[in-house]
Design a protein around this motif. Structure first.
Motif, PDB file in Angstrom:
ATOM      1  N   UNK A 188       4.360  10.865   5.441  1.00 27.77           N
ATOM      2  CA  UNK A 188       4.841  10.248   4.193  1.00 27.77           C
ATOM      3  C   UNK A 188       3.879  10.505   3.041  1.00 27.77           C
ATOM      4  N   UNK A 189       4.473  10.598   1.855  1.00 27.74           N
ATOM      5  CA  UNK A 189       3.660  10.703   0.624  1.00 27.74           C
ATOM      6  C   UNK A 189       3.624   9.372  -0.102  1.00 27.74           C
ATOM      7  N   UNK A 190       4.279   8.349   0.466  1.00 25.05           N
ATOM      8  CA  UNK A 190       4.303   7.034  -0.173  1.00 25.05           C
ATOM      9  C   UNK A 190       5.715   6.556  -0.425  1.00 25.05           C
ATOM     10  N   UNK A 191       5.821   5.397  -1.079  1.00 21.84           N
ATOM     11  CA  UNK A 191       7.096   4.733  -1.382  1.00 21.84           C
ATOM     12  C   UNK A 191       7.804   4.235  -0.127  1.00 21.84           C
ATOM     13  N   UNK A 192       7.130   4.237   1.013  1.00 24.87           N
ATOM     14  CA  UNK A 192       7.740   3.734   2.249  1.00 24.87           C
ATOM     15  C   UNK A 192       8.814   4.661   2.776  1.00 24.87           C
ATOM     16  N   UNK A 193       8.743   5.954   2.409  1.00 25.88           N
ATOM     17  CA  UNK A 193       9.781   6.899   2.826  1.00 25.88           C
ATOM     18  C   UNK A 193       9.210   8.035   3.678  1.00 25.88           C
ATOM     19  N   UNK A 194      10.099   8.657   4.433  1.00 21.52           N
ATOM     20  CA  UNK A 194       9.716   9.842   5.229  1.00 21.52           C
ATOM     21  C   UNK A 194       9.902  11.028   4.299  1.00 21.52           C
ATOM     22  N   UNK A 195       8.867  11.363   3.588  1.00 21.17           N
ATOM     23  CA  UNK A 195       9.049  12.342   2.512  1.00 21.17           C
ATOM     24  C   UNK A 195       7.966  13.411   2.486  1.00 21.17           C
ATOM     25  N   UNK A 196       7.343  13.648   3.639  1.00 23.57           N
ATOM     26  CA  UNK A 196       6.313  14.691   3.690  1.00 23.57           C
ATOM     27  C   UNK A 196       6.662  15.718   4.767  1.00 23.57           C
ATOM     28  N   UNK A 197       6.378  16.979   4.465  1.00 25.05           N
ATOM     29  CA  UNK A 197       6.550  18.081   5.414  1.00 25.05           C
ATOM     30  C   UNK A 197       5.473  17.934   6.500  1.00 25.05           C
TER      31      UNK A 197
ATOM     32  N   UNK B 211       0.813  -1.225   0.000  1.00 29.76           N
ATOM     33  CA  UNK B 211       0.000   0.000   0.000  1.00 29.76           C
ATOM     34  C   UNK B 211       0.842   1.269   0.000  1.00 29.76           C
ATOM     35  N   UNK B 212       2.126   1.139   0.248  1.00 27.36           N
ATOM     36  CA  UNK B 212       3.003   2.304   0.154  1.00 27.36           C
ATOM     37  C   UNK B 212       3.331   2.616  -1.309  1.00 27.36           C
ATOM     38  N   UNK B 213       3.082   1.667  -2.184  1.00 25.51           N
ATOM     39  CA  UNK B 213       3.575   1.784  -3.565  1.00 25.51           C
ATOM     40  C   UNK B 213       2.476   1.738  -4.622  1.00 25.51           C
ATOM     41  N   UNK B 214       1.396   1.031  -4.344  1.00 25.78           N
ATOM     42  CA  UNK B 214       0.371   0.819  -5.376  1.00 25.78           C
ATOM     43  C   UNK B 214      -0.947   1.501  -5.006  1.00 25.78           C
ATOM     44  N   UNK B 215      -1.683   1.856  -6.052  1.00 26.20           N
ATOM     45  CA  UNK B 215      -2.924   2.603  -5.851  1.00 26.20           C
ATOM     46  C   UNK B 215      -4.138   1.764  -6.246  1.00 26.20           C
TER      47      UNK B 215
ATOM     48  N   UNK C 242      15.845  14.130  11.109  1.00 27.16           N
ATOM     49  CA  UNK C 242      17.174  13.703  10.646  1.00 27.16           C
ATOM     50  C   UNK C 242      17.111  12.510   9.686  1.00 27.16           C
ATOM     51  N   UNK C 243      15.953  11.875   9.566  1.00 22.94           N
ATOM     52  CA  UNK C 243      15.838  10.745   8.623  1.00 22.94           C
ATOM     53  C   UNK C 243      15.095  11.156   7.344  1.00 22.94           C
ATOM     54  N   UNK C 244      15.051  12.456   7.069  1.00 20.29           N
ATOM     55  CA  UNK C 244      14.284  12.937   5.905  1.00 20.29           C
ATOM     56  C   UNK C 244      14.642  12.170   4.635  1.00 20.29           C
ATOM     57  N   UNK C 245      13.612  11.715   3.921  1.00 22.71           N
ATOM     58  CA  UNK C 245      13.727  11.021   2.632  1.00 22.71           C
ATOM     59  C   UNK C 245      14.360   9.630   2.723  1.00 22.71           C
ATOM     60  N   UNK C 246      14.496   9.120   3.940  1.00 24.77           N
ATOM     61  CA  UNK C 246      14.989   7.745   4.080  1.00 24.77           C
ATOM     62  C   UNK C 246      13.793   6.800   4.253  1.00 24.77           C
ATOM     63  N   UNK C 247      14.065   5.482   4.178  1.00 25.46           N
ATOM     64  CA  UNK C 247      12.995   4.502   4.357  1.00 25.46           C
ATOM     65  C   UNK C 247      12.483   4.519   5.807  1.00 25.46           C
ATOM     66  N   UNK C 248      11.172   4.341   5.952  1.00 26.83           N
ATOM     67  CA  UNK C 248      10.541   4.483   7.267  1.00 26.83           C
ATOM     68  C   UNK C 248      11.015   3.414   8.252  1.00 26.83           C
ATOM     69  N   UNK C 249      10.900   2.143   7.869  1.00 21.05           N
ATOM     70  CA  UNK C 249      11.164   1.076   8.846  1.00 21.05           C
ATOM     71  C   UNK C 249      12.628   1.072   9.286  1.00 21.05           C
ATOM     72  N   UNK C 250      13.511   1.236   8.328  1.00 26.46           N
ATOM     73  CA  UNK C 250      14.945   1.307   8.646  1.00 26.46           C
ATOM     74  C   UNK C 250      15.176   2.442   9.655  1.00 26.46           C
ATOM     75  N   UNK C 251      14.563   3.597   9.408  1.00 27.16           N
ATOM     76  CA  UNK C 251      14.762   4.753  10.281  1.00 27.16           C
ATOM     77  C   UNK C 251      14.169   4.515  11.664  1.00 27.16           C
ATOM     78  N   UNK C 252      13.011   3.865  11.699  1.00 29.20           N
ATOM     79  CA  UNK C 252      12.368   3.600  12.996  1.00 29.20           C
ATOM     80  C   UNK C 252      13.248   2.677  13.839  1.00 29.20           C
TER      81      UNK C 252
ATOM     82  N   UNK D  92       8.214  11.440  12.774  1.00 25.77           N
ATOM     83  CA  UNK D  92       9.247  11.550  11.732  1.00 25.77           C
ATOM     84  C   UNK D  92       8.686  12.399  10.587  1.00 25.77           C
ATOM     85  N   UNK D  93       9.462  13.390  10.191  1.00 26.02           N
ATOM     86  CA  UNK D  93       9.008  14.291   9.120  1.00 26.02           C
ATOM     87  C   UNK D  93      10.172  14.591   8.181  1.00 26.02           C
ATOM     88  N   UNK D  94       9.842  15.048   6.960  1.00 30.55           N
ATOM     89  CA  UNK D  94      10.892  15.483   6.044  1.00 30.55           C
ATOM     90  C   UNK D  94      11.368  16.874   6.447  1.00 30.55           C
ATOM     91  N   UNK D  95      10.477  17.661   7.011  1.00 31.36           N
ATOM     92  CA  UNK D  95      10.795  19.037   7.391  1.00 31.36           C
ATOM     93  C   UNK D  95       9.738  19.517   8.385  1.00 31.36           C
TER      94      UNK D  95
END
Ligand code: SF4
Length: 523
Positions: free
Chosen positions: A395-404, A74-78, A479-489, A457-460
C-alpha cells in the motif's frame, strides 16, 4: 524567489518568512529572534485502532489525526521530525547517533542538524507541500530535554507560524520531571517516553551510563536513577492530562520477558499507548549491541509479546522506528525533498484553508473506508471458526491496496479472523523491482519477511514473483487492486473459510518471519 515563505492565516493576514529567518509582517520587518511575534492566526490493538465512538471525545480530538497515536490515522496523515536536539544525557547500548547520514533509517540518525529557526522554516515548507502533515515531533538525534532551549524555542516558533500542527516530543525521561510545566505551557500534548525496564538489574545491561546534574552514574545506580525519574515524569504528565506513549525496545534475552512488567507499571501510571519495538542491531550501525552480536526478535516473537501485553492497555504496532528527521506518511521518508538548501529555493505558501479542505476530503475517505469494512463484516455474521490468517498488503496509503508488488518498500500485515481484520505490524523489505527488472535476492528477503502470511495483496504483480510466492505457500492476490484493505481482507477470509469447509483447501498455520534488520532508505 529564493527562500520566500508566505503564510496565509485563517483571517487572511500574511506573514512573509525569508530564508534568513527575518520575518516580514505585511511588508514590515518584525523583531529579530526568529519569528514574528504576530500570531498567524478498540482497545482492540492500538489506541490506535479505536475510532470516534470508542474514545473519550477529548482524547479522540488529540489522536484522530495523529499518525502515531492512531493506527487508523496513520494510513492518511503524515508526521515530521526536526533534528534540533543533538546532545544526549544517557547512553543506550542500542544507540549510535549519526548527524550526517542519509542511508540509515533508525532513531538517532539525521542528514543535517537544524537551528530552531531552520526547523520552523522546514515545518512550514513541509506543511505547505504535504497538507496531511499534522504532527511535528522532536525526537533527537539526542534527547530533546537534554537540549531544552533549542527544543522549546522550536516549539514556540512553530506554534506561531503553523498553529494547526500538533506538537510532540520523545524523551528518555531522565530530565522529564523538570520540564513537565514547560511542556504543558507550550501545549505539547503528546509525549513519548522510552522505557525499557523498571528493574535496575535489567537496566544495567541496557544503559552503561546516565549523566545527571553534572555527575555520571554507571551500572545499577544509573538504571535506578533513570527508572525513578521516568516513573516520576510519567505520573506528572498524566496528572496534567498530557497524552503519553511509552516506547520499549524488545531485546531478546535481556528485557523481553520483563516488558510485561514494564507494561503493567506504565499502564498503572496512566500511559495511553505502549509501543514495543524490535531491537535494530546491525553491526554496521556501530552500536554496542550490533557489534556484540545481540540479536533482535523474530516477527512472531514480537507479535507474541505484543499480544501478551494487549488487553486494557492500547498497543501500538505500526511504529516505523523513524529517523530523527523523518518526513511524510509513516513508512515513507521524504526528508530528502526538504533539505535546508532545497527549502531556501522554494516559494512556500502556507495556506490554512487549503490544508483544512484537504483534510476534510481525507475524513470523507476514512468514513467510506469504515462503512465498507462494516458492510463486509456483516457477511461474516454467524461464522464460527478458530482460523486466523495473516495477510501482507502492498500500500501507498489511504487504507487501500494501491502499490505494485515490485515497488513496495514495506508490507503492512493484517490478522483476519471471524472478529474482523486487524493491523498487526509491517515488514520492511528490499525493493524487488530494480530499474525495470526483478531482483532475485530481493525477492528472497520479501519472502522471508512475510513468510508467516497466507496471502499478499497487491495492486499488480509480475508472473515471475507470482510463481515464486506461490511456491513458498504465499498466495499473491491482485483481484482487490485499489480497494480498501480491511474490507478486502474480510472478503478474502470469507472465501477462504468457504474453501476450507468445502474441502477445496486444508488450512495449515504458517511459520515465523524475519524482521528485516537495517532499514528502509528513501529511493
Ligand atoms: S518513531 Fe514511531 S512513534 Fe515516532 S514518529 Fe515514527 S512511527 Fe511515530
Amino acid at each position: 524567489m529564493a527562500g520566500s515563505v508566505q503564510i496565509a492565516s485563517p483571517s487572511g493576514s500574511k506573514l512573509k518568512l525569508l530564508s534568513s529567518i527575518k520575518i516580514e509582517v505585511n511588508g514590515q520587518p518584525a523583531k529579530q529572534g526568529g519569528c514574528s511575534s504576530s500570531s498567524a492566526g478498540g482497545k482492540a490493538s492500538c489506541g490506535s485502532a479505536a475510532g470516534a465512538g470508542d474514545l473519550d471525545p477529548e482524547i479522540w480530538e488529540k489522536v484522530k489525526n495523529h499518525p502515531c497515536y492512531s493506527e487508523e490515522a496513520h494510513h492518511h496523515y503524515a508526521r515530521m521530525h526536526v533534528a534540533v536536539a543533538p546532545a544526549c544525557n544517557i547512553q543506550c547500548n542500542y544507540c549510535n547517533r549519526k548527524y550526517d547520514c542519509s542511508n540509515e533509517s533508525r532513531p538517532g540518525v539525521v542528514s543535517e542538524r537544524l537551528t530552531p529557526e531552520q526547523a520552523a522554516m522546514k515545518v512550514v515548507a513541509v506543511a505547505s507541500e504535504i497538507p496531511q502533515m499534522t504532527v511535528l515531533g522532536i525526537a533527537g538525534p539526542g534527547d530533546p530535554l537534554a537540549n531544552p532551549d533549542k527544543t522549546f524555542k522550536t516549539f514556540e516558533l512553530i506554534a506561531r507560524q503553523a498553529p494547526d500542527i500538533k506538537l510532540c516530543l520523545s524523551t528518555n525521561g531522565l530530565a522529564l520531571p523538570d520540564y513537565v510545566k514547560q511542556i504543558k505551557d507550550f501545549n505539547v500534548d503528546h509525549v513519548t517516553i522510552t522505557i525499557n525496564m523498571v528493574d535496575p538489574a535489567v537496566g544495567e545491561h541496557i544503559y552503561p551510563w546516565v549523566y545527571f546534574k553534572h555527575k555520571r552514574y554507571r551500572g545499577r545506580d544509573a538504571a535506578k536513577l533513570l527508572t525513578d525519574r521516568q516513573m516520576e515524569g510519567l505520573e506528572a504528565l498524566t496528572a496534567n492530562k498530557i497524552l503519553c506513549k511509552v516506547n520499549s525496545v524488545m531485546i531478546p534475552g535481556i528485557n523481553d520477558d520483563h516488558l510485561v512488567e514494564v507494561n503493567r507499571a506504565v499502564k498503572s501510571r496512566g500511559a495511553f499507548l505502549h509501543n514495543i519495538m524490535p531491537l535494530i542491531s546491525e553491526p554496521e550501525h556501530g552500536t554496542y549491541f550490533g557489534l556484540n552480536g545481540q540479536r533482535g526478535p523474530s516477527a512472531q516473537e514480537l507479535k507474541a509479546l505484543q499480544d501478551k501485553c494487549e488487553g486494557e492497555m492500547n498497543m501500538m504496532r505500526h511504529c516505523r522506528q523513524c529517523r530523527a528527521d523523518a518526513v511524510g506518511l509513516l513508512g515513507e521518508d521524504r526528508s530528502g525533498e526538504f533539505t535546508t538548501e532545497k527549502i531556501e529555493q522554494m516559494a512556500v505558501v502556507y495556506d490554512f484553508e487549503s490544508r483544512r479542505n484537504y483534510q476534510k476530503a481525507v475524513e470523507e475517505e476514512r468514513q467510506a473506508k469504515v462503512a465498507a469494512k462494516r458492510a463486509e463484516m456483516d457477511t461474516l455474521a454467524g461464522e464460527l471458526s478458530d482460523i486466523k490468517l495473516l495477510i501482507a498488503v502492498a500500500t501507498k496509503g489511504s487504507g487501500k491496496i494501491n502499490e505494485h508488488f515490485g515497488h513496495a518498500h514495506e508490507f503492512q500485515v493484517y490478522e483476519v479472523s471471524t472478529e474482523g481484520a486487524k493491523f498487526i505490524g509491517h515488514r520492511r523489505v528490499d525493493l524487488y523491482c530494480q530499474g525495470g527488472f526483478g531482483e532475485e535476492a530481493a525477492l528472497e528477503t520479501v519472502i522471508r519477511a512475510i513468510n508467516d502470511c497466507h496471502a499478499v495483496f497487491v495492486a499488480k504483480i509480475g508472473a515471475c514473483p507470482k510463481d515464486e510466492l506461490t511456491a513458498a505457500g504465499i498466495e499473491p492476490v491482485d483481484r482487490y487492486a485499489h480497494e480498501f484493505i480491511e474490507k478486502s481482507a474480510i472478503a478474502y477470509f470469507r472465501d477462504y473459510l468457504a474453501k476450507v469447509k468445502s474441502g477445496e483447501i486444508v488450512h495449515a498455520d504458517r511459520g515465523d518471519a524475519a524482521i528485516r534488520q537495517g532499514a528502509f532508505v528513501a529511493a
